[in-house]
Write a protein that holds these residues in place. Structure first.
Motif, PDB file in Angstrom:
ATOM      1  N   GLY A  47     -18.225  -5.081   3.333  1.00  0.00           N
ATOM      2  CA  GLY A  47     -16.833  -5.379   3.001  1.00  0.00           C
ATOM      3  C   GLY A  47     -16.689  -5.874   1.572  1.00  0.00           C
ATOM      4  O   GLY A  47     -15.740  -5.498   0.863  1.00  0.00           O
ATOM      5  N   CYS A  48     -17.637  -6.714   1.133  1.00  0.00           N
ATOM      6  CA  CYS A  48     -17.621  -7.197  -0.257  1.00  0.00           C
ATOM      7  C   CYS A  48     -17.791  -6.040  -1.234  1.00  0.00           C
ATOM      8  O   CYS A  48     -17.106  -5.977  -2.272  1.00  0.00           O
ATOM      9  CB  CYS A  48     -18.735  -8.219  -0.468  1.00  0.00           C
ATOM     10  SG  CYS A  48     -18.527  -9.767   0.437  1.00  0.00           S
ATOM     11  N   THR A  51     -14.538  -3.964  -1.461  1.00  0.00           N
ATOM     12  CA  THR A  51     -13.509  -4.638  -2.267  1.00  0.00           C
ATOM     13  C   THR A  51     -13.839  -4.582  -3.752  1.00  0.00           C
ATOM     14  O   THR A  51     -12.966  -4.284  -4.583  1.00  0.00           O
ATOM     15  CB  THR A  51     -13.375  -6.104  -1.821  1.00  0.00           C
ATOM     16  OG1 THR A  51     -13.022  -6.145  -0.439  1.00  0.00           O
ATOM     17  CG2 THR A  51     -12.326  -6.826  -2.635  1.00  0.00           C
ATOM     18  N   SER A  54     -13.380  -1.144  -5.164  1.00  0.00           N
ATOM     19  CA  SER A  54     -11.954  -0.829  -5.224  1.00  0.00           C
ATOM     20  C   SER A  54     -11.323  -1.397  -6.481  1.00  0.00           C
ATOM     21  O   SER A  54     -10.593  -0.711  -7.201  1.00  0.00           O
ATOM     22  CB  SER A  54     -11.239  -1.391  -3.988  1.00  0.00           C
ATOM     23  OG  SER A  54      -9.840  -1.254  -4.115  1.00  0.00           O
ATOM     24  N   GLU A  55     -11.616  -2.668  -6.778  1.00  0.00           N
ATOM     25  CA  GLU A  55     -11.014  -3.319  -7.931  1.00  0.00           C
ATOM     26  C   GLU A  55     -11.562  -2.774  -9.249  1.00  0.00           C
ATOM     27  O   GLU A  55     -10.887  -2.873 -10.281  1.00  0.00           O
ATOM     28  CB  GLU A  55     -11.217  -4.832  -7.843  1.00  0.00           C
ATOM     29  CG  GLU A  55     -10.459  -5.446  -6.665  1.00  0.00           C
ATOM     30  CD  GLU A  55     -10.529  -6.958  -6.624  1.00  0.00           C
ATOM     31  OE1 GLU A  55     -11.203  -7.544  -7.503  1.00  0.00           O
ATOM     32  OE2 GLU A  55      -9.906  -7.559  -5.729  1.00  0.00           O
ATOM     33  N   MET A  62     -16.574   3.286  -3.182  1.00  0.00           N
ATOM     34  CA  MET A  62     -15.831   2.520  -2.180  1.00  0.00           C
ATOM     35  C   MET A  62     -15.809   3.274  -0.853  1.00  0.00           C
ATOM     36  O   MET A  62     -16.051   2.694   0.221  1.00  0.00           O
ATOM     37  CB  MET A  62     -14.405   2.283  -2.686  1.00  0.00           C
ATOM     38  CG  MET A  62     -13.487   1.571  -1.707  1.00  0.00           C
ATOM     39  SD  MET A  62     -11.774   1.577  -2.306  1.00  0.00           S
ATOM     40  CE  MET A  62     -10.947   0.677  -0.997  1.00  0.00           C
ATOM     41  N   GLU A  84     -11.259  -3.553  10.981  1.00  0.00           N
ATOM     42  CA  GLU A  84     -11.413  -3.828   9.541  1.00  0.00           C
ATOM     43  C   GLU A  84     -12.069  -2.656   8.814  1.00  0.00           C
ATOM     44  O   GLU A  84     -11.670  -2.297   7.707  1.00  0.00           O
ATOM     45  CB  GLU A  84     -12.245  -5.102   9.356  1.00  0.00           C
ATOM     46  CG  GLU A  84     -12.385  -5.529   7.906  1.00  0.00           C
ATOM     47  CD  GLU A  84     -13.162  -6.824   7.748  1.00  0.00           C
ATOM     48  OE1 GLU A  84     -13.714  -7.061   6.646  1.00  0.00           O
ATOM     49  OE2 GLU A  84     -13.231  -7.600   8.732  1.00  0.00           O
ATOM     50  N   ASN A  88     -10.533  -0.234   5.783  1.00  0.00           N
ATOM     51  CA  ASN A  88     -11.190   0.024   4.497  1.00  0.00           C
ATOM     52  C   ASN A  88     -11.356   1.520   4.243  1.00  0.00           C
ATOM     53  O   ASN A  88     -11.244   1.989   3.107  1.00  0.00           O
ATOM     54  CB  ASN A  88     -12.547  -0.674   4.445  1.00  0.00           C
ATOM     55  CG  ASN A  88     -12.423  -2.164   4.194  1.00  0.00           C
ATOM     56  OD1 ASN A  88     -11.461  -2.611   3.572  1.00  0.00           O
ATOM     57  ND2 ASN A  88     -13.378  -2.938   4.678  1.00  0.00           N
ATOM     58  N   ARG A  91      -7.933   2.738   3.175  1.00  0.00           N
ATOM     59  CA  ARG A  91      -7.663   2.335   1.787  1.00  0.00           C
ATOM     60  C   ARG A  91      -8.439   3.195   0.793  1.00  0.00           C
ATOM     61  O   ARG A  91      -7.917   3.561  -0.268  1.00  0.00           O
ATOM     62  CB  ARG A  91      -8.052   0.867   1.593  1.00  0.00           C
ATOM     63  CG  ARG A  91      -7.077  -0.129   2.197  1.00  0.00           C
ATOM     64  CD  ARG A  91      -7.652  -1.522   2.101  1.00  0.00           C
ATOM     65  NE  ARG A  91      -6.722  -2.554   2.502  1.00  0.00           N
ATOM     66  CZ  ARG A  91      -7.081  -3.804   2.751  1.00  0.00           C
ATOM     67  NH1 ARG A  91      -8.346  -4.162   2.656  1.00  0.00           N
ATOM     68  NH2 ARG A  91      -6.175  -4.695   3.098  1.00  0.00           N
ATOM     69  N   SER A  92      -9.687   3.500   1.129  1.00  0.00           N
ATOM     70  CA  SER A  92     -10.511   4.326   0.234  1.00  0.00           C
ATOM     71  C   SER A  92      -9.862   5.689   0.023  1.00  0.00           C
ATOM     72  O   SER A  92      -9.779   6.183  -1.111  1.00  0.00           O
ATOM     73  CB  SER A  92     -11.915   4.502   0.816  1.00  0.00           C
ATOM     74  OG  SER A  92     -12.539   3.260   1.047  1.00  0.00           O
ATOM     75  N   GLN A 124      -1.500  -5.237   6.839  1.00  0.00           N
ATOM     76  CA  GLN A 124      -2.213  -4.499   5.795  1.00  0.00           C
ATOM     77  C   GLN A 124      -2.339  -3.016   6.156  1.00  0.00           C
ATOM     78  O   GLN A 124      -2.290  -2.153   5.281  1.00  0.00           O
ATOM     79  CB  GLN A 124      -3.589  -5.114   5.584  1.00  0.00           C
ATOM     80  CG  GLN A 124      -3.528  -6.544   5.076  1.00  0.00           C
ATOM     81  CD  GLN A 124      -4.891  -7.133   4.810  1.00  0.00           C
ATOM     82  OE1 GLN A 124      -5.791  -6.442   4.346  1.00  0.00           O
ATOM     83  NE2 GLN A 124      -5.064  -8.417   5.114  1.00  0.00           N
TER      84      GLN A 124
END
Length: 394
Positions: A47-48, A51, A54-55, A62, A84, A88, A91-92, A124
């Protein structure tokens, strides 16, 4: 590496990441991923990594870690972890502009059996689905999803989620051309950052300022737009936020174009396109191309080469939207310009200047593909029939 050591190393990576030592944090997390025997710890470190990538705009990486995280969640047979991980994954795909896939994974999240994380992550999921619908220009469905996300945020006092939804609503109203609301919602996001965001990441302030800049530009307040965009760009540069840097460069270019300063706008469009291509933001690439096309249209008199580029660009945009009649019209106009400028090879008939290729000019100044001249048995120029086939000086 056991459970306690895994937890310590993850926390070490988080401290490095929050101190802007991103690459060192990634090294720590990758080492945990390789050596940890704790499945729950591996899930958390994945998960880290999702994220962080992504940023940084590394959307393909990702996606890779999101897929591994889904597999890990299945091994753990935990409903919260599965929700979760699928979020992710959605989102990817949203970041990579794979909007139908993003919507499908969001629906998978919503279809999972009830879990403790449902109330925390449901908003989310709705936000991600709304962004995907907006990317497909399905405005009613996008608005419905944003409404659900806001409801989740208010019911759970999640001001961070509310801030993100407000930024997305700014984009929504900018696209449907309600510029007052396009400014209202990012301003609301900025208020939330000021009131509640003391411990938040600066990215929330940067995003609200960026969306305010877009709205100000659309309203014609170019000075305010420039101020907001400069503040957003400053934060993006400090944190190595490549996606936001690209968006700010695009906004800068649009502002300069609005001022009539095309010479300053075009290089910024080029820089934005470079980053958009690097990170895989195809929607952003289209927005850059539209901006460049508007620059060309703003010139009082287009030279023939600019007309060629404009018709090729318009053809690509119409083709991406499935507008076949417009595609054919721009192809006809393109070839008409080619004939007027004589920018075609008289041997193979193909246009010159569409892509990189070796050319050869004859003394009569007619251009041909080098490969075509080598295959040609005639002694005179195919265009004007002059006798010499020896290359010219140029």
């Amino acid at each position: 590496m056991g459970q306690d050591q895994t937890k310590q190393q993850i926390e070490k990576g988080l401290r490095l990441y929050q101190s802007n030592h991103t690459e060192k944090a990634l090294q720590v997390w990758m080492k945990v991923l390789e050596k940890s025997a704790d499945p729950a710890g591996r899930f958390r470190v994945l998960g880290c990594l999702v994220t962080a990538h992504s940023e940084m705009g590394r959307y393909r990486e990702m996606l890779k870690f999101a897929v591994v995280q889904v597999d890990t969640a299945r091994e753990l047979e935990d409903a919260d972890f599965l929700l979760e991980s699928y979020l992710n994954l959605a989102r990817s795909n949203e970041k990579l502009c794979e909007f139908p896939k993003a919507i499908s994974y969001c629906k998978t999240c919503l279809g999972l059996p009830g879990s403790r994380a449902g109330a925390r992550l449901g908003g989310q999921v709705s936000l991600s689905m709304g962004n995907a619908f907006l990317g497909l220009s399905l405005f009613q469905k996008a608005l419905e999803s944003f409404e659900k996300a806001l409801r989740y945020a208010h019911n759970n006092d999640d001001t961070m989620l509310e801030c993100r939804v407000c930024c997305s609503l700014g984009s929504f109203y900018a696209q449907v051309k309600d510029y007052e609301k396009a400014l209202f919602f990012p301003c609301k996001a900025a208020e939330l950052v000021n009131d509640y965001g003391k411990g938040w990441s600066l990215k929330y302030r940067a995003m609200s300022q960026y969306h305010m800049a877009v709205a100000y530009r659309l309203l014609g307040h170019l000075g305010s737009a420039m101020e907001c965009c400069e503040e957003s760009m400053k934060i993006a540069l400090q944190h190595g936020d490549r996606p936001l840097q690209a968006l700010c460069l695009l906004c800068f270019a649009d502002i300069h174009r609005g001022r009539g300063d095309l010479e300053t706008a075009v290089p910024r469009y080029d820089s934005a396109m470079s980053i958009m291509t690097e990170i895989g933001n195809r929607l952003g690439q289209v927005q850059v191309l539209l901006g460049v096309a508007k620059c060309w249209m703003a010139r009082k008199a287009l030279d023939k080469l600019s007309q060629l580029r404009l018709h090729r660009l318009a053809e690509d945009i119409c083709r991406s939207k499935g507008l076949q009649r417009e595609v054919r019209a721009h192809i006809v106009r393109f070839h008409s310009c080619v004939e007027e400028t004589e920018l075609y090879c008289g041997l193979c008939g193909e246009a010159i200047g569409e892509q990189n290729g070796r050319l050869q000019a004859l003394p009569c100044a007619h251009l041909f593909h080098h490969r075509c001249l080598q295959r040609n048995a005639a002694r005179g120029c195919p265009n004007c029939r002059r006798a010499s086939m020896k290359p010219g000086f140029v």
